[in-house]
Design a protein around this motif. Sequence first.
Motif, PDB file in Angstrom:
ATOM      1  N   PHE A  35      54.514 -45.029  -0.059  1.00  0.00           N
ATOM      2  CA  PHE A  35      54.367 -44.958   1.382  1.00  0.00           C
ATOM      3  C   PHE A  35      52.902 -44.871   1.789  1.00  0.00           C
ATOM      4  O   PHE A  35      52.470 -45.553   2.717  1.00  0.00           O
ATOM      5  N   CYS A  36      52.145 -44.019   1.091  1.00  0.00           N
ATOM      6  CA  CYS A  36      50.716 -43.866   1.416  1.00  0.00           C
ATOM      7  C   CYS A  36      49.965 -45.177   1.229  1.00  0.00           C
ATOM      8  O   CYS A  36      49.080 -45.502   2.029  1.00  0.00           O
ATOM      9  N   GLY A  37      50.307 -45.934   0.189  1.00  0.00           N
ATOM     10  CA  GLY A  37      49.645 -47.210  -0.056  1.00  0.00           C
ATOM     11  C   GLY A  37      49.868 -48.191   1.086  1.00  0.00           C
ATOM     12  O   GLY A  37      48.953 -48.908   1.507  1.00  0.00           O
ATOM     13  N   ILE A  38      51.075 -48.218   1.615  1.00  0.00           N
ATOM     14  CA  ILE A  38      51.392 -49.119   2.723  1.00  0.00           C
ATOM     15  C   ILE A  38      50.637 -48.693   3.975  1.00  0.00           C
ATOM     16  O   ILE A  38      50.069 -49.531   4.688  1.00  0.00           O
ATOM     17  N   VAL A  39      50.602 -47.397   4.245  1.00  0.00           N
ATOM     18  CA  VAL A  39      49.866 -46.896   5.408  1.00  0.00           C
ATOM     19  C   VAL A  39      48.371 -47.210   5.266  1.00  0.00           C
ATOM     20  O   VAL A  39      47.730 -47.675   6.217  1.00  0.00           O
ATOM     21  N   CYS A  40      47.814 -46.977   4.068  1.00  0.00           N
ATOM     22  CA  CYS A  40      46.395 -47.268   3.839  1.00  0.00           C
ATOM     23  C   CYS A  40      46.098 -48.757   4.000  1.00  0.00           C
ATOM     24  O   CYS A  40      45.077 -49.129   4.595  1.00  0.00           O
ATOM     25  N   ALA A  41      46.971 -49.614   3.498  1.00  0.00           N
ATOM     26  CA  ALA A  41      46.774 -51.062   3.646  1.00  0.00           C
ATOM     27  C   ALA A  41      46.807 -51.448   5.119  1.00  0.00           C
ATOM     28  O   ALA A  41      45.983 -52.254   5.581  1.00  0.00           O
ATOM     29  N   GLY A  42      47.722 -50.872   5.865  1.00  0.00           N
ATOM     30  CA  GLY A  42      47.791 -51.142   7.309  1.00  0.00           C
ATOM     31  C   GLY A  42      46.548 -50.666   8.041  1.00  0.00           C
ATOM     32  O   GLY A  42      46.016 -51.372   8.916  1.00  0.00           O
ATOM     33  N   MET A  43      46.066 -49.486   7.676  1.00  0.00           N
ATOM     34  CA  MET A  43      44.862 -48.957   8.323  1.00  0.00           C
ATOM     35  C   MET A  43      43.637 -49.788   7.959  1.00  0.00           C
ATOM     36  O   MET A  43      42.774 -50.033   8.810  1.00  0.00           O
ATOM     37  N   LEU A  44      43.538 -50.241   6.720  1.00  0.00           N
ATOM     38  CA  LEU A  44      42.417 -51.092   6.315  1.00  0.00           C
ATOM     39  C   LEU A  44      42.460 -52.425   7.062  1.00  0.00           C
ATOM     40  O   LEU A  44      41.430 -52.917   7.522  1.00  0.00           O
ATOM     41  N   ALA A  45      43.656 -52.977   7.219  1.00  0.00           N
ATOM     42  CA  ALA A  45      43.791 -54.229   7.970  1.00  0.00           C
ATOM     43  C   ALA A  45      43.377 -54.021   9.421  1.00  0.00           C
ATOM     44  O   ALA A  45      42.638 -54.842   9.991  1.00  0.00           O
ATOM     45  N   ALA A  46      43.823 -52.933  10.025  1.00  0.00           N
ATOM     46  CA  ALA A  46      43.436 -52.646  11.410  1.00  0.00           C
ATOM     47  C   ALA A  46      41.931 -52.441  11.526  1.00  0.00           C
ATOM     48  O   ALA A  46      41.290 -52.964  12.448  1.00  0.00           O
ATOM     49  N   TYR A  47      41.355 -51.699  10.594  1.00  0.00           N
ATOM     50  CA  TYR A  47      39.908 -51.454  10.588  1.00  0.00           C
ATOM     51  C   TYR A  47      39.140 -52.770  10.485  1.00  0.00           C
ATOM     52  O   TYR A  47      38.161 -52.994  11.194  1.00  0.00           O
ATOM     53  N   SER A  48      39.609 -53.663   9.615  1.00  0.00           N
ATOM     54  CA  SER A  48      38.947 -54.959   9.433  1.00  0.00           C
ATOM     55  C   SER A  48      39.066 -55.819  10.686  1.00  0.00           C
ATOM     56  O   SER A  48      38.088 -56.440  11.112  1.00  0.00           O
ATOM     57  N   LEU A  49      40.254 -55.861  11.273  1.00  0.00           N
ATOM     58  CA  LEU A  49      40.453 -56.689  12.459  1.00  0.00           C
ATOM     59  C   LEU A  49      39.658 -56.165  13.656  1.00  0.00           C
ATOM     60  O   LEU A  49      39.003 -56.930  14.366  1.00  0.00           O
ATOM     61  N   VAL A  50      39.716 -54.858  13.872  1.00  0.00           N
ATOM     62  CA  VAL A  50      38.956 -54.265  14.975  1.00  0.00           C
ATOM     63  C   VAL A  50      37.461 -54.425  14.724  1.00  0.00           C
ATOM     64  O   VAL A  50      36.700 -54.788  15.628  1.00  0.00           O
ATOM     65  N   GLY A  51      37.038 -54.174  13.492  1.00  0.00           N
ATOM     66  CA  GLY A  51      35.623 -54.312  13.145  1.00  0.00           C
ATOM     67  C   GLY A  51      35.118 -55.726  13.351  1.00  0.00           C
ATOM     68  O   GLY A  51      34.024 -55.945  13.876  1.00  0.00           O
ATOM     69  N   THR A  52      35.936 -56.724  12.976  1.00  0.00           N
ATOM     70  CA  THR A  52      35.545 -58.118  13.159  1.00  0.00           C
ATOM     71  C   THR A  52      35.400 -58.441  14.639  1.00  0.00           C
ATOM     72  O   THR A  52      34.422 -59.043  15.067  1.00  0.00           O
ATOM     73  N   LYS A  53      36.385 -58.027  15.438  1.00  0.00           N
ATOM     74  CA  LYS A  53      36.341 -58.298  16.892  1.00  0.00           C
ATOM     75  C   LYS A  53      35.128 -57.628  17.521  1.00  0.00           C
ATOM     76  O   LYS A  53      34.399 -58.255  18.297  1.00  0.00           O
ATOM     77  N   ILE A  54      34.905 -56.383  17.187  1.00  0.00           N
ATOM     78  CA  ILE A  54      33.789 -55.645  17.785  1.00  0.00           C
ATOM     79  C   ILE A  54      32.452 -56.206  17.329  1.00  0.00           C
ATOM     80  O   ILE A  54      31.530 -56.360  18.133  1.00  0.00           O
ATOM     81  N   ARG A  55      32.327 -56.538  16.062  1.00  0.00           N
ATOM     82  CA  ARG A  55      31.050 -57.069  15.552  1.00  0.00           C
ATOM     83  C   ARG A  55      30.738 -58.426  16.175  1.00  0.00           C
ATOM     84  O   ARG A  55      29.591 -58.769  16.383  1.00  0.00           O
ATOM     85  N   ARG A  56      31.768 -59.200  16.496  1.00  0.00           N
ATOM     86  CA  ARG A  56      31.534 -60.504  17.135  1.00  0.00           C
ATOM     87  C   ARG A  56      31.202 -60.353  18.611  1.00  0.00           C
ATOM     88  O   ARG A  56      30.765 -61.307  19.243  1.00  0.00           O
ATOM     89  N   GLU A  57      31.435 -59.183  19.178  1.00  0.00           N
ATOM     90  CA  GLU A  57      31.101 -58.899  20.576  1.00  0.00           C
ATOM     91  C   GLU A  57      29.668 -58.391  20.708  1.00  0.00           C
ATOM     92  O   GLU A  57      29.293 -57.863  21.744  1.00  0.00           O
ATOM     93  N   ASN A  58      28.893 -58.514  19.648  1.00  0.00           N
ATOM     94  CA  ASN A  58      27.486 -58.094  19.619  1.00  0.00           C
ATOM     95  C   ASN A  58      27.288 -56.591  19.805  1.00  0.00           C
ATOM     96  O   ASN A  58      26.297 -56.148  20.358  1.00  0.00           O
ATOM     97  N   ILE A  59      28.262 -55.810  19.346  1.00  0.00           N
ATOM     98  CA  ILE A  59      28.085 -54.359  19.314  1.00  0.00           C
ATOM     99  C   ILE A  59      27.451 -54.033  17.978  1.00  0.00           C
ATOM    100  O   ILE A  59      27.859 -54.543  16.941  1.00  0.00           O
ATOM    101  N   SER A  60      26.452 -53.192  17.992  1.00  0.00           N
ATOM    102  CA  SER A  60      25.706 -52.909  16.756  1.00  0.00           C
ATOM    103  C   SER A  60      26.583 -52.200  15.733  1.00  0.00           C
ATOM    104  O   SER A  60      27.529 -51.483  16.081  1.00  0.00           O
ATOM    105  N   ASN A  61      26.238 -52.402  14.485  1.00  0.00           N
ATOM    106  CA  ASN A  61      26.936 -51.737  13.390  1.00  0.00           C
ATOM    107  C   ASN A  61      26.789 -50.225  13.509  1.00  0.00           C
ATOM    108  O   ASN A  61      27.716 -49.481  13.217  1.00  0.00           O
TER     109      ASN A  61
END
Length: 142
Positions: A1-27
């Motif tokens: 269960f923890c592995g699935i939750v972690c994979a989901g959170m990593l996917a969300a982090y990557s997707l949100v991070g990609t969207k935000i980084r493309r919006e010219n928000i600094s790292n």
Amino acid sequence: FCGIVCAGMLAAYSLVGTKIRRENISNTLFTFLAYGASAVVLNLLVACSGYSFFGYGKTNLLIAFGMAVLCSLLCHSLYTWSLEFISPTLLAIFKILAPIPTAVLGFLVFGEMPTGNQVVGGIVVIVGICVYTLYASKTEKE
């Protein structure tokens, strides 16, 4: 269960991070917001669970600080920074490699011998990443 939750959170982090980084928000700003939110949530969880924030000794605090700064802040900041330049899919694929250097370090530092399943799993991961990378580079050329 923890592995699935972690994979989901990593996917969300990557997707949100990609969207935000493309919006010219600094790292730096993204990292501050992500880690600030994480700190608030984790501190609330500790407070609600009844665990103490203190009394763990200097050694444990130094280890926790080192893990927080080196393993989390530095690595995730580099990961988020690279989202501006590298496909999130490719980054997620390479993140799968993390257990391999961990197993090598475990062997070199602690003398822990990897099991047969771990060796086979590592080989499968490396071959899978090679196949994906070759296929991705082929489709980019087309």
